[in-house]
Write an enzyme that holds these catalytic residues in place. Sequence first.
Site, PDB file in Angstrom:
ATOM      1  N   GLY A 425       0.837  -1.188   0.000  1.00  0.00           N
ATOM      2  CA  GLY A 425       0.000   0.000   0.000  1.00  0.00           C
ATOM      3  C   GLY A 425       0.870   1.235   0.000  1.00  0.00           C
ATOM      4  O   GLY A 425       1.994   1.221   0.475  1.00  0.00           O
ATOM      5  N   GLY A 427       0.721   5.934  -0.509  1.00  0.00           N
ATOM      6  CA  GLY A 427      -0.042   7.152  -0.669  1.00  0.00           C
ATOM      7  C   GLY A 427       0.883   8.334  -0.811  1.00  0.00           C
ATOM      8  O   GLY A 427       2.068   8.197  -1.102  1.00  0.00           O
ATOM      9  N   GLY A 428       0.338   9.540  -0.596  1.00  0.00           N
ATOM     10  CA  GLY A 428       1.116  10.743  -0.806  1.00  0.00           C
ATOM     11  C   GLY A 428       2.229  10.939   0.171  1.00  0.00           C
ATOM     12  O   GLY A 428       3.166  11.682  -0.091  1.00  0.00           O
ATOM     13  N   GLY A 430       4.012   8.211   1.951  1.00  0.00           N
ATOM     14  CA  GLY A 430       4.911   7.091   2.189  1.00  0.00           C
ATOM     15  C   GLY A 430       4.326   5.782   1.690  1.00  0.00           C
ATOM     16  O   GLY A 430       3.361   5.759   0.931  1.00  0.00           O
ATOM     17  N   VAL A 432       3.607   1.300   2.627  1.00  0.00           N
ATOM     18  CA  VAL A 432       3.449   0.216   3.592  1.00  0.00           C
ATOM     19  C   VAL A 432       4.008  -1.052   2.964  1.00  0.00           C
ATOM     20  O   VAL A 432       3.650  -1.411   1.838  1.00  0.00           O
ATOM     21  CB  VAL A 432       1.973   0.011   3.988  1.00  0.00           C
ATOM     22  N   LYS A 446       5.066   0.474   8.114  1.00  0.00           N
ATOM     23  CA  LYS A 446       4.634   1.745   7.545  1.00  0.00           C
ATOM     24  C   LYS A 446       5.792   2.738   7.602  1.00  0.00           C
ATOM     25  O   LYS A 446       6.226   3.136   8.665  1.00  0.00           O
ATOM     26  CB  LYS A 446       3.423   2.286   8.312  1.00  0.00           C
ATOM     27  N   ASP A 542      -9.674   9.821   8.703  1.00  0.00           N
ATOM     28  CA  ASP A 542      -9.701   9.360   7.304  1.00  0.00           C
ATOM     29  C   ASP A 542     -10.421   8.011   7.221  1.00  0.00           C
ATOM     30  O   ASP A 542      -9.880   7.040   6.699  1.00  0.00           O
ATOM     31  CB  ASP A 542      -8.283   9.255   6.762  1.00  0.00           C
TER      32      ASP A 542
END
Length: 740
Positions: A425, A427-428, A430, A432, A446, A542
Amino acid sequence: MELSRLLLLCLVTVWVLAPPAAAPTTADVPVSLSPGCARNARCGGIDVPYPFVIDEQCEIRPGFYLNCTTEGGTTTLFRGHPNFEVTKISVQDNKVWFKTYISRQCYNESTKDMMYNDAMLNITNLPYVLSADDNKIIVLGCNSLAYMLSNTYAVGCLSTCKDTIPKVNGSCSGKAGCCQMDLPRGVRYYHGYFNPLYNTTQIWRTNPCNYVTVMESAAFNFSTTYLTSSVFYDRDQRRTPVVMEWSIAPNTTCEEAKINQTSYACVSNNSYCSTNDAGYVCKCSDGYQGNPYIIDGCTDINECIVPNRCPAGNCINTLGSFTCLCPRGQSMIGDVCMKNQKSTWMAPVVGASIGVVVLVVAVTCAYLILERRKLQHIKQKYFRQHGGLLLFQEMKSQQGLPFEIFSEEALQQATDGFAEQQVIGHGGHGKVYKGVMKDDMEVAVKRCMTIDEQQKKEFGKEMIILSQINHRNIVKLLGCCLEVEVPILVYEFIPNGTLFHLIHDNRSRHISLDTRLRIAYESADALAYLHSCASPPILHGDVKSTNILLNGDLTAKICDFGASILAPSDESQFVTLVQGTCGYLDPEYMQTWQLTDKSDVYSFGVVLLELLTRKKAFNLQGPEHEKSLSMVFLCAMKENKLEDILDDEIKNSENLEILEEIAELARQCLEMCGANRPSMKEVADKLDRLRKVLQNPWAHKDPEEWDNLLGESSLVNSGALSTGNFSITKRVAMGLESGR
């Protein structure tokens, strides 16, 4: 319509929202210049250096063919699809200058309503990214709240003029009808949007329009005429200059590119591979210039043509460098040639030289030892900075605290050096990684990219709080690594993917209403625990279906909460950058920029809709009135057309009353005013009662039988359960006691 656009414009900063665009493969693709292809073409006065070409047969990879077009006596260079005009190309900097479009929001006097022209850029399948160093997001207007929405996040800012139009030109300020924001790195797609609550309805005679665009920061010069007329929008065919970084192979590192030498693009001698935000690129070595993508394209720079290169001697050019020589009988001392002295002082000079050599050898020998100690000191500095001593003391005082401080080396081994194939996984901020520790325990690691100074100071305390969270429906935080600049978090590994994947990416799989209701209850119960039982309370911030993981038996696990979402001790938690996930973001938060527990309630309401309808929270490709699932749902409820949007798999006469109750609960969660929404505890309790009604046979008894069973109960006497109107609410009220 304004509510529709408000819910449409929710914006993001997420860990996992959409997979990155697949990079074109570099395998077996020739990259050298083919015979008959131009090393450096020209179009309309613009140099087109290889690997860019204006002959489509010479294109080495998609994205490098440019269309040279002459129309009306004017020759223009275009990037074919999308059709953007190219104004400049630099091989040395690996940049290309395009012209892109402007989004605007104007008052239409004839319709008495706001008019929108939303611009979009989509280069996800091309070897370009928007340059974060050269571009800015510019917002113009006297009452404008505008955003740039990407496929993984969005940013926005507020531009106002107070009571009067500013008199100062040149600078861009939020108090002067203009605001600007830094562009995130790696952007390949964006869409300009406006918050409809901020518009020019009341000021259109003096300030008719608001604008938002991404453009080269050096090319922008603010003028007050941009606020009072359409000059900014109409100039240069309604386009603004923007700088792109380009690469030979998107999302490819130098190590990956060098594996296949037949496709490796750095073919010139004296060239090397480098990376930028777009992928891998080639550059000429120091002392050389030219085109590294052409054989023998990097040529030596004659440094001696620079005036005064050797102020007091002769400059001799060498490959990649130069040498300064003094006339016979003189030696170079500093930048000056001086006559050699007699031997009376030569002995001391020679002795001093030998001493210097010995000193250099000694320093070199000590250097390796010092470097190792320096690295250890840096790790200790980060450890103390992130509260490592506090964590050690707490772990020592609380024997059996299930929390571990991992070394960077251990996590490197567990994730194969944080290899890309271990990414599960991203995102903006970093990525996982899946990791396997030495005891064969699977973990999720993470690795964030940044952390602010306040979070560094409070990190140790917050880790103590988060490590003590113990709920079966919350992903367990196992430990962290503190000897790096940005702490790394280690969680338990959940193997069965996300709720988003279950309901959207696997449409052939049947999911019963009982399973959906159980997942909803478990998720709500976990959020209620964070809000009510954690000390201090924790706001998730979130909530969405991609942040709900599933075990092998589809048990829900809330994830992606960390050191940035502890509830503040006062009412001063405001942000200047809207964060959240498109489709889930609380509209009240977008107006106040204050995160509360009711913001999580709103987002959970959208998750309930996903479970009921099996539709995505936000559909960027759909018609404007159907992009926001919450807006479609609220309209259906208002028009008594709930059954039209429910998932056919769970829609039947037996389940209809329960589905209506769940839908009503979702509607309450989606109230515009946070004060009118239920708490997460109330939401969890209601879902629990509905789940028990669905699971127990008494839930389907005949209404008249239940009226007889209720008899003279206080509920009947109060009129809450009147005969002949035995709704599912009555069954919940009565069945709760027998179900317990």
